[in-house]
Scaffold this motif. Sequence first.
Motif, PDB file in Angstrom:
ATOM      1  N   PRO A 217     -28.894  20.572 -23.271  1.00 35.16           N
ATOM      2  CA  PRO A 217     -29.334  19.758 -24.400  1.00 35.16           C
ATOM      3  C   PRO A 217     -28.760  18.347 -24.317  1.00 35.16           C
ATOM      4  N   LEU A 218     -29.569  17.378 -24.718  1.00 37.31           N
ATOM      5  CA  LEU A 218     -29.143  15.986 -24.803  1.00 37.31           C
ATOM      6  C   LEU A 218     -29.423  15.457 -26.203  1.00 37.31           C
ATOM      7  N   VAL A 219     -28.689  14.443 -26.587  1.00 36.44           N
ATOM      8  CA  VAL A 219     -28.813  13.850 -27.917  1.00 36.44           C
ATOM      9  C   VAL A 219     -29.330  12.425 -27.769  1.00 36.44           C
ATOM     10  N   ARG A 220     -30.382  12.087 -28.525  1.00 33.89           N
ATOM     11  CA  ARG A 220     -30.904  10.718 -28.483  1.00 33.89           C
ATOM     12  C   ARG A 220     -30.024   9.799 -29.325  1.00 33.89           C
ATOM     13  N   ARG A 221     -29.538   8.715 -28.709  1.00 33.73           N
ATOM     14  CA  ARG A 221     -28.655   7.788 -29.410  1.00 33.73           C
ATOM     15  C   ARG A 221     -29.436   6.988 -30.448  1.00 33.73           C
ATOM     16  N   THR A 222     -28.800   6.799 -31.596  1.00 27.35           N
ATOM     17  CA  THR A 222     -29.457   6.099 -32.697  1.00 27.35           C
ATOM     18  C   THR A 222     -28.878   4.710 -32.941  1.00 27.35           C
ATOM     19  N   ARG A 223     -27.962   4.272 -32.060  1.00 31.31           N
ATOM     20  CA  ARG A 223     -27.398   2.923 -32.206  1.00 31.31           C
ATOM     21  C   ARG A 223     -26.960   2.406 -30.842  1.00 31.31           C
TER      22      ARG A 223
ATOM     23  N   ARG B 211     -15.847  21.077 -32.319  1.00 30.60           N
ATOM     24  CA  ARG B 211     -16.363  20.428 -33.524  1.00 30.60           C
ATOM     25  C   ARG B 211     -17.549  19.523 -33.211  1.00 30.60           C
ATOM     26  N   THR B 212     -17.399  18.640 -32.231  1.00 36.42           N
ATOM     27  CA  THR B 212     -18.481  17.704 -31.923  1.00 36.42           C
ATOM     28  C   THR B 212     -19.716  18.428 -31.409  1.00 36.42           C
ATOM     29  N   LEU B 213     -19.502  19.535 -30.699  1.00 36.03           N
ATOM     30  CA  LEU B 213     -20.631  20.321 -30.213  1.00 36.03           C
ATOM     31  C   LEU B 213     -21.397  20.941 -31.369  1.00 36.03           C
ATOM     32  N   ALA B 214     -20.671  21.486 -32.333  1.00 35.28           N
ATOM     33  CA  ALA B 214     -21.326  22.090 -33.495  1.00 35.28           C
ATOM     34  C   ALA B 214     -22.041  21.037 -34.334  1.00 35.28           C
ATOM     35  N   GLU B 215     -21.415  19.867 -34.485  1.00 34.95           N
ATOM     36  CA  GLU B 215     -22.009  18.814 -35.310  1.00 34.95           C
ATOM     37  C   GLU B 215     -23.273  18.241 -34.696  1.00 34.95           C
ATOM     38  N   THR B 216     -23.310  18.097 -33.379  1.00 31.98           N
ATOM     39  CA  THR B 216     -24.449  17.433 -32.741  1.00 31.98           C
ATOM     40  C   THR B 216     -25.560  18.388 -32.334  1.00 31.98           C
ATOM     41  N   THR B 217     -25.219  19.637 -31.992  1.00 30.18           N
ATOM     42  CA  THR B 217     -26.241  20.560 -31.478  1.00 30.18           C
ATOM     43  C   THR B 217     -26.349  21.857 -32.263  1.00 30.18           C
TER      44      THR B 217
ATOM     45  N   ASN C 205     -32.664  15.133 -33.384  1.00 24.42           N
ATOM     46  CA  ASN C 205     -32.544  14.210 -32.249  1.00 24.42           C
ATOM     47  C   ASN C 205     -31.952  14.878 -31.019  1.00 24.42           C
ATOM     48  N   VAL C 206     -32.106  16.210 -30.924  1.00 30.89           N
ATOM     49  CA  VAL C 206     -31.614  16.981 -29.778  1.00 30.89           C
ATOM     50  C   VAL C 206     -32.800  17.626 -29.081  1.00 30.89           C
TER      51      VAL C 206
END
Length: 225
Positions: free
Chosen positions: A32-38, A64-70, A115-116
């Motif tokens: 999985p990748l996250v599209r940057r919004t800034r 934590r960051t994994l759970a928050e983003t994906t 955005n993932v």
Amino acid sequence: MTQTSDIRVAVSTVIFSLRRLPGADAASVVLPLVRRTRDPYEGRWALPGGWLDVNENLDAAAARTLAETTGLAPSYLEQLYAFGAVDRSPSRVVSIVYWALVRPDEAEAAQAQHNVAWFDAASLPPLAFDHSQIVEYALWRLRNKVGYSRIAHGLLPEEFTLAELREVYEAILERRLDPANFRRQVENSATLIPTEQFRTGSHRPARLYRSNHDLELADRGPLPR
């Protein structure tokens, strides 16, 4: 006089799973990748991650960051490497990168984030920062580790067939393996315990196996390469 600037620490994770893509006759390694919004790199795809909090240890930050983003919470999470080239970001950022494995059912069950998106590891779009090199390094580590450990089992359910295990190896190594040779190698390695259960379907019933978690690395035979 040499001026110094603050160095920020980020935590990112490369998450590998398996997926049979539309029109494909075999499973592929996906992530999985996250599209940057800034800015910088607004609109580009990047690895999931975030900043390390001052009162947070690295493992906790990765989870934590994994759970928050994906929305993912993988059972296998290991520190991969630290990336800190001076020119990797407009500001001075050191990234502590982890890698994780999630089973296909875990990936499907994760709550979709707007955005993932999941991508075939072999055909990624242009990524932000140095994330393309990070993914390449993680894939190299995965392909090397699959030859001497049971890491491939992390992409399978608790019980699986030999054909399902072989498909994982083929996806990671990006080549077909001879079924008879594969069976002989994994049986000689003693990494599997046969169960009394069988999977039935359009073909003849296939025995289900599970990992031998009590087996030490030194006691194993060679695994498929």
